[in-house]
Design an enzyme around this catalytic site. Structure first.
Site, PDB file in Angstrom:
ATOM      1  N   TYR A 141       4.805 -39.643 -40.554  1.00 17.54           N
ATOM      2  CA  TYR A 141       5.381 -38.858 -41.652  1.00 17.54           C
ATOM      3  C   TYR A 141       5.021 -37.380 -41.563  1.00 17.54           C
ATOM      4  O   TYR A 141       5.437 -36.601 -42.409  1.00 17.54           O
ATOM      5  CB  TYR A 141       4.881 -39.393 -42.991  1.00 17.54           C
ATOM      6  N   LYS A 153      -2.659 -51.335 -36.786  1.00 22.12           N
ATOM      7  CA  LYS A 153      -2.145 -52.037 -35.610  1.00 22.12           C
ATOM      8  C   LYS A 153      -2.995 -51.555 -34.430  1.00 22.12           C
ATOM      9  O   LYS A 153      -2.499 -51.017 -33.427  1.00 22.12           O
ATOM     10  CB  LYS A 153      -0.645 -51.698 -35.439  1.00 22.12           C
ATOM     11  N   ASP A 199       1.281 -56.648 -39.170  1.00 22.85           N
ATOM     12  CA  ASP A 199       2.302 -57.715 -39.197  1.00 22.85           C
ATOM     13  C   ASP A 199       1.747 -58.962 -39.887  1.00 22.85           C
ATOM     14  O   ASP A 199       2.414 -59.584 -40.716  1.00 22.85           O
ATOM     15  CB  ASP A 199       2.849 -58.012 -37.795  1.00 22.85           C
ATOM     16  N   ASP A 258       3.876 -47.265 -46.749  1.00 24.10           N
ATOM     17  CA  ASP A 258       5.233 -47.132 -47.267  1.00 24.10           C
ATOM     18  C   ASP A 258       5.951 -48.476 -47.236  1.00 24.10           C
ATOM     19  O   ASP A 258       6.519 -48.937 -48.227  1.00 24.10           O
ATOM     20  CB  ASP A 258       5.975 -46.103 -46.399  1.00 24.10           C
TER      21      ASP A 258
END
Ligand code: NAD
Length: 359
Positions: free
Chosen positions: A125, A192, A225, A249
């Site tokens: 972002y 991640k 995930d 987000d």
């Protein structure tokens, strides 16, 4: 009685409708606010040919507190997100989104009460992007090939994902302080790190170090995930999630789905000196001007704002009136009803909330 001066940005799309209802609801709590109304987004372009006029920025700078409606971001072309710009200008590094199930909302579960603390300044972002086919983009592709011996296809666009030690420290510390202050028991860092070792891996390392300073609060981490699946299957196991920008987000919308939709999900953006309160949802242009959308997320954002300025009693009054109206179900909008069933109007739902407060 104290009178506050606060910046109000109605925004565009459904923004003006839900902020108007919210203003009336705040008034019914008895709190006196002098609103400094400012434009941003489409109305600002129409009036000033500028989606974020200097007057709006100055007003927020002066008042330090802002209640904001949603603002449209044109896809692909046009100006960059005004929402992201405001976060960057005022260094609003922490986005806090509480997700709570209200009895009467359409949900999979009966109970849920968790908070996402999202880093607001870095990650994909940050707005560092290189367009496919541009000279600079080729230069970057060549530099990467030179430095890492990896080839990126020349017809690629490139977005940069910076995650820093200082930014990660700030947000993780914020999450632990928030947990302590709000008597929450556990912080879960989302990442991640198995794939992006130098960005998400760095975030996780920092999170582990900061966690060691808060022995009173449980700490764990989840790969994003897996986190998404766990949130669908057993969300009650989670308390405070601290996330880099993009995962925060996406998981926010997932959690919004768990509590009955975007219309019930408020957000607050905090910096060291300025705070902006807004719904998680966008400007829903297809519903603009139709008096059909749910004002709850905007009203709950206002309740967060009232708590921030120290008006806890008024915030509780507002939340409890809203909870009563949702529970009763007579004056709730379409998103509380079975698919295809019309609901009450935005204004009518607001009126019912006000009636609960002033009789
Ligand atoms: P959106 O959140 O505006 O709407 C998606 C759908 O969610 C709507 O079609 C509607 O079905 C539902 N919804 C949203 N708000 C609701 C409410 N209050 N009551 C009932 N249902 C509601 O998402 P979008 O359509 O992807 O985005 C529209 C615009 O808003 C885009 O330009 C986007 O960039 C912008 N946006 C702004 C913000 C912000 O101002 N902070 C946040 C997200 C998106």
């Amino acid at each position: 009685m104290k009178k506050y001066r606060i910046t109000l940005i109605p925004g565009d799309g459904i923004g003006p409708e839900i902020t108007e209802v919210t203003k009336r609801c705040i008034e019914a709590t008895g709190i006196k606010i002098e609103w400094e109304q400012c434009e941003a987004g489409i109305p600002a372009i129409e009036k000033f040919n500028n989606p974020l006029p200097a007057d709006t920025i100055e007003s927020i700078n002066r008042n330090k507190v802002c209640l904001k409606g949603p603002i449209t971001t044109p896809v692909g072309t046009g100006y960059r997100s005004i929402n992201v710009a405001l976060r960057q200008i005022f260094n609003l590094y922490a986005c806090v989104r509480p997700f709570k199930i209200f009895t009467g909302a359409r949900t999979l579960y009966q109970e849920l009460d968790l908070v996402i603390v999202r880093e607001n300044m870095e990650d994909l972002y940050a707005g560092i992007e290189f367009e496919m086919g541009k000279k600079e983009t080729f230069k970057i592709i060549q530099t990467i090939a030179h430095l890492s011996n990896r080839n990126i296809s020349e017809d690629s666009g490139i977005s940069v994902k910076p995650i820093s030690v200082s930014g990660s420290e700030k947000i993780v510390r914020f999450a632990f302080e928030y947990a302590r202050k709000n008597k929450r028991k556990k912080v879960t860092a989302v990442h991640k790190a198995n794939i992006m070792k130098f960005t998400d891996g760095l975030f996780l390392d920092v999170a582990r170090k900061i966690a060691a300073n808060y022995p009173d609060i449980e700490f764990e981490d989840r790969i994003v995930d897996n986190m998404a699946m766990q949130l669908v299957q057993k969300p009650q196991k989670y308390d405070v999630l601290v996330c880099p920008n993009l995962y925060g987000d996406i998981l926010s919308d997932l959690c919004a789905g768990l509590v009955g939709g975007l219309g019930l999900s408020p957000g607050a953006n905090y910096g060291d000196n300025v705070a902006i309160f807004e719904p998680t949802h966008g400007s829903a242009p297809k519903y603009a001007g139709k008096n059909v959308v749910n004002p709850s997320a905007q009203i709950l954002a206002a309740a967060l704002m009232l708590r921030y300025i120290g008006e806890t009693e008024a915030a509780e009054k507002l939340e409890s009136a809203l909870a009563d109206v949702i529970k009763e179900g007579r004056y709730t909008t379409y998103d509380f009803k079975p698919e295809g069933t019309p609901g009450a109007g935005t204004v009518e739902m607001g009126n019912a909330i006000i009636k609960r407060m002033i009789g």
